[in-house]
Design a protein around this motif. Sequence first.
Motif, PDB file in Angstrom:
ATOM      1  N   ALA A   1      -3.440   6.901   3.510  1.00  0.00           N
ATOM      2  CA  ALA A   1      -3.193   5.461   2.958  1.00  0.00           C
ATOM      3  C   ALA A   1      -4.340   5.280   2.522  1.00  0.00           C
ATOM      4  CB  ALA A   1      -2.426   4.463   3.995  1.00  0.00           C
ATOM      5  N   ASN A   2      -4.460   4.422   1.649  1.00  0.00           N
ATOM      6  CA  ASN A   2      -5.551   3.591   0.960  1.00  0.00           C
ATOM      7  C   ASN A   2      -6.564   4.347   1.726  1.00  0.00           C
ATOM      8  OD1 ASN A   2      -6.647   1.540  -0.202  1.00  0.00           O
ATOM      9  ND2 ASN A   2      -6.593  -0.282   1.228  1.00  0.00           N
ATOM     10  N   ASN A   3      -7.447   5.383   2.020  1.00  0.00           N
ATOM     11  CA  ASN A   3      -8.383   6.238   1.905  1.00  0.00           C
ATOM     12  C   ASN A   3      -8.248   5.911   3.110  1.00  0.00           C
ATOM     13  OD1 ASN A   3      -9.844   6.205  -0.633  1.00  0.00           O
ATOM     14  ND2 ASN A   3     -10.045   4.233  -0.150  1.00  0.00           N
ATOM     15  N   ASN A   4      -7.584   5.583   3.882  1.00  0.00           N
ATOM     16  CA  ASN A   4      -7.582   6.685   5.374  1.00  0.00           C
ATOM     17  C   ASN A   4      -6.610   7.463   5.986  1.00  0.00           C
ATOM     18  OD1 ASN A   4      -9.060   3.589   6.521  1.00  0.00           O
ATOM     19  ND2 ASN A   4      -7.216   2.443   4.825  1.00  0.00           N
ATOM     20  N   VAL A   5      -7.127   7.468   6.958  1.00  0.00           N
ATOM     21  CA  VAL A   5      -6.315   9.142   7.515  1.00  0.00           C
ATOM     22  C   VAL A   5      -5.310   8.145   8.541  1.00  0.00           C
ATOM     23  CG1 VAL A   5      -6.183  11.211   8.673  1.00  0.00           C
ATOM     24  CG2 VAL A   5      -7.112  11.167   6.659  1.00  0.00           C
TER      25      VAL A   5
ATOM     26  N   GLU B   1     -10.663  -1.739   4.619  1.00  0.00           N
ATOM     27  CA  GLU B   1      -9.494  -0.933   3.975  1.00  0.00           C
ATOM     28  C   GLU B   1      -8.444  -0.826   4.446  1.00  0.00           C
ATOM     29  OE1 GLU B   1     -12.074   1.680   0.226  1.00  0.00           O
ATOM     30  OE2 GLU B   1     -11.151   2.538   2.049  1.00  0.00           O
ATOM     31  N   LEU B   2      -8.421  -0.078   5.725  1.00  0.00           N
ATOM     32  CA  LEU B   2      -7.677  -0.221   6.995  1.00  0.00           C
ATOM     33  C   LEU B   2      -6.932  -1.483   7.458  1.00  0.00           C
ATOM     34  CD1 LEU B   2      -6.077   1.994   9.192  1.00  0.00           C
ATOM     35  CD2 LEU B   2      -7.897   0.484  10.528  1.00  0.00           C
ATOM     36  N   MET B   3      -7.311  -2.006   7.439  1.00  0.00           N
ATOM     37  CA  MET B   3      -7.079  -3.787   7.508  1.00  0.00           C
ATOM     38  C   MET B   3      -6.385  -4.183   6.362  1.00  0.00           C
ATOM     39  SD  MET B   3      -7.744  -4.345  10.785  1.00  0.00           S
ATOM     40  CE  MET B   3      -6.250  -5.214  11.164  1.00  0.00           C
TER      41      MET B   3
ATOM     42  N   ARG C   1      -9.747   7.034  10.742  1.00  0.00           N
ATOM     43  CA  ARG C   1     -10.829   7.086  10.730  1.00  0.00           C
ATOM     44  C   ARG C   1     -10.435   6.891   8.750  1.00  0.00           C
ATOM     45  NH1 ARG C   1      -8.651  12.316  10.872  1.00  0.00           N
ATOM     46  NH2 ARG C   1      -9.199  14.010   8.967  1.00  0.00           N
ATOM     47  N   GLY C   2     -11.461   6.795   8.250  1.00  0.00           N
ATOM     48  CA  GLY C   2     -11.836   5.793   6.807  1.00  0.00           C
ATOM     49  C   GLY C   2     -13.735   5.530   6.787  1.00  0.00           C
ATOM     50  N   ARG C   3     -13.269   5.918   5.504  1.00  0.00           N
ATOM     51  CA  ARG C   3     -14.621   5.343   4.586  1.00  0.00           C
ATOM     52  C   ARG C   3     -15.108   3.665   4.594  1.00  0.00           C
ATOM     53  NH1 ARG C   3     -14.122   5.118  -1.634  1.00  0.00           N
ATOM     54  NH2 ARG C   3     -12.831   3.739  -1.652  1.00  0.00           N
TER      55      ARG C   3
ATOM     56  N   THR D   1       0.910  -0.903  -0.231  1.00  0.00           N
ATOM     57  CA  THR D   1      -0.209   0.038  -0.147  1.00  0.00           C
ATOM     58  C   THR D   1       0.660   1.282  -0.057  1.00  0.00           C
ATOM     59  OG1 THR D   1      -1.771  -1.046   1.234  1.00  0.00           O
ATOM     60  CG2 THR D   1      -2.023   1.556   1.131  1.00  0.00           C
ATOM     61  N   PRO D   2       0.629   1.805  -1.083  1.00  0.00           N
ATOM     62  CA  PRO D   2       0.741   3.571  -0.753  1.00  0.00           C
ATOM     63  C   PRO D   2       1.303   4.290   0.158  1.00  0.00           C
ATOM     64  CG  PRO D   2      -0.166   2.897  -2.791  1.00  0.00           C
ATOM     65  CD  PRO D   2       0.029   2.035  -2.197  1.00  0.00           C
ATOM     66  N   PHE D   3       1.728   5.442   0.934  1.00  0.00           N
ATOM     67  CA  PHE D   3       1.297   5.905   1.208  1.00  0.00           C
ATOM     68  C   PHE D   3       1.978   7.442   1.502  1.00  0.00           C
ATOM     69  CE2 PHE D   3       4.657   4.167   4.091  1.00  0.00           C
ATOM     70  CZ  PHE D   3       5.313   5.002   4.268  1.00  0.00           C
ATOM     71  N   ARG D   4       0.810   8.344   1.855  1.00  0.00           N
ATOM     72  CA  ARG D   4       2.236  10.072   2.092  1.00  0.00           C
ATOM     73  C   ARG D   4       1.568  10.268   3.294  1.00  0.00           C
ATOM     74  NH1 ARG D   4      -0.751  14.888   1.809  1.00  0.00           N
ATOM     75  NH2 ARG D   4      -2.947  14.139   1.570  1.00  0.00           N
TER      76      ARG D   4
END
Length: 710
Positions: free
Chosen positions: A245-249, A278-280, A272-274, A217-220
């Motif tokens: 990362a992956n729609n999570n903060v 996606e976090l796991m 937090r995220g949608r 997973t790429p991240f910023r």
Amino acid sequence: MELTAPQRTGEPGTPVASAADRRRWWWRVARNVALGVVAVLFAIWLVLYVTKGRFLKTTFQSVVGKMLKRDVRVRGDFQLYFAPWNIKFLAEGLSVSNPAWASKPNLFEARRIDARVAPLSLIFGKRRIRWMELDGGALDMEWDAAHVANSWTFSEKKGKPFALPRIDRAAVRGTTVRFRDPRMQLLADLKVEDVTALEKRIGRAIGLSGGGRFRATPFRVEAQLLSPDATASGGENKLTLRAWANNNVIDVAGTLPSLAELEDVPLRTAARGRNMAELMEIIGVVIPNTRDFRLRGQLVKSGREYRFTRIAGRFGNSDLAGRLTVTNRERLHLDSVLTTRSLDIVDAAPFIGYNPDIVESRGAVAAAAATGAGPAMVMPDAELPVATMQRFDADLKWTIRDVKSRRVPVSNIDLTLDLERGRLALSPLTFAMARGNVASDWIFDTRQRPSANRYDIRLAPTPMGRLLAGYGVAEAGTTGTVRGRIQLAGRGDSIHDSLATSNGRIAFTMPQGSFWTRNVQLSELDIGTFVQKMFEKKLKEPVQINCGLIAFTVRNGVGAADPILIDTQKNVVLGRGGFSFRTEAIDLAIRADGKKFSLISGQSPVTIGGRFVQPKLDVISPELIGRAGVGLGLAIVATPVAGILAFVDVGDAKSAACGPVLAGATAQAQRTTKGEKRDDVDRGRPAKAEDGKRSDDEKQTQKKKFLGIF
């Protein structure tokens, strides 16, 4: 000047030296040595100061390279001298190589580094830099694959944490930091924001920004050192970090003992995220989809373990708390204990493969369709993530106190999950339902292809009034209970496929009690009308049940009544037909035969058809139409009174022996109260073929008695 040592006392022909003479002699020796040392140091200082120590470039590369066991190069200007009391060090194009196993050639590079170093700090091991200017620096920090050695520890021994020297003032421009840990599968490339210290303080914050990849997973990331002055002095390293990362903060904050040291350091974390899935997914773990979530907790890294404690937050409209430990060994392992005070039933939809947002906005049918199921189907057809389930292991204990649902009275869920090398066991999974208890074991063994799945669900005696309160059944007046068991085994990588190939038995028994309904609709199936048509009552009094059994034998995904037999005070209720897990079609016919003679009776089978998603009730059966036709013919041919004969119920229904009924026995084991074998119950044959048409064999087994009584 020539020095002559004083002669010893007592020697013949020599004068005796006094103690004062000896002291003067030693003082002159010490003075001369000191002056010599100072002269030498001054000469060295003067030579270095005049030449700026440029002639030491080759010596520096050789000596330092041997000490570090690395290749050290200075490609441009080099200076090393006292200016005047601190050591002046300047190097242009400086590089220090990495060990052979590293992925980058150099540990450190710099276009220019200019520093003033306190000389005594080098002697006592507490490195202190009075001033440093760094331009175009690049630091590459790596762990080896075994996570034993690292690139910044200059020895063959175990790698040590990275520690910065104390820096009083600094100016940093165009500097980057790269960190790589193969065991964590982490790669980060960070840029250090430009720093300028004009006085005695670096400033209030040092910023870092960049990106990288964690596993796949790429991240910023953006980070800040909030106490860089203390950091530079070897004190606290107060770090705040935010990653996307992956729609999570993900937010991390804490105090580090050193910039690259995370071991046993408690860090405040929040995410937090949608979708929690996606976090796991970032760490390669698959969980059911969720609605938006917000969680917080404390993270401590200890060796290969990452312990998340004090977890608290929500997903969708449900709360979540507990702890989670992730162990990064040969196989990733998760160990967690979670609690939920209130679970919204919509948030539970993903546990069987539904998207909760679709369930909430468009209903279960649309959610099933989104999994790949056919039109008008409710069983999810989403495949199990077989490959991922075989990559990690997990242990979970999850307790849920209440479930928010309009019609399903479920509470006190206790789930134990065990995933080991592709075998997923929900065992036991227990919960309370309408003051009754359900215990179950669900096994999904993906090591066999396709997956071998088993379902064993056991319902303890449960009050029917509360269990079916949302479906038209009145609690007041309903004293009957129901208990049952579902045992099925099938093959498939989705719930639909495994049930469509399943074999087993479904049986629910009802001991003595009463049953009362209200005329309330559920979709197009009106239970109040259903019961009224069964017993031809005005629902002014409950039906008195002696015993009852609703059972199906399932073969290759098709369930056939085996039997449906309910003995009441005045009637015997019999059923035939069944259902299909393959097509989700229902084909049931249920009727009540009277135990006593009735002159006027319109009783005939009440059929339930359609599909699981939309069952249909039909009280105008062919048998009823046939009775009406016969009655009309008799009225025309004979007299109107003769037409009544078509609606006469001779009342020959045989009471059921409750022993086999309450034991959940098959139709072949059912008996009358006189011990006779029953010949009026179905024996596990499906009512329709898979194409929905009744076969000739099935027609022969459904012969009717005179006047439509079967």
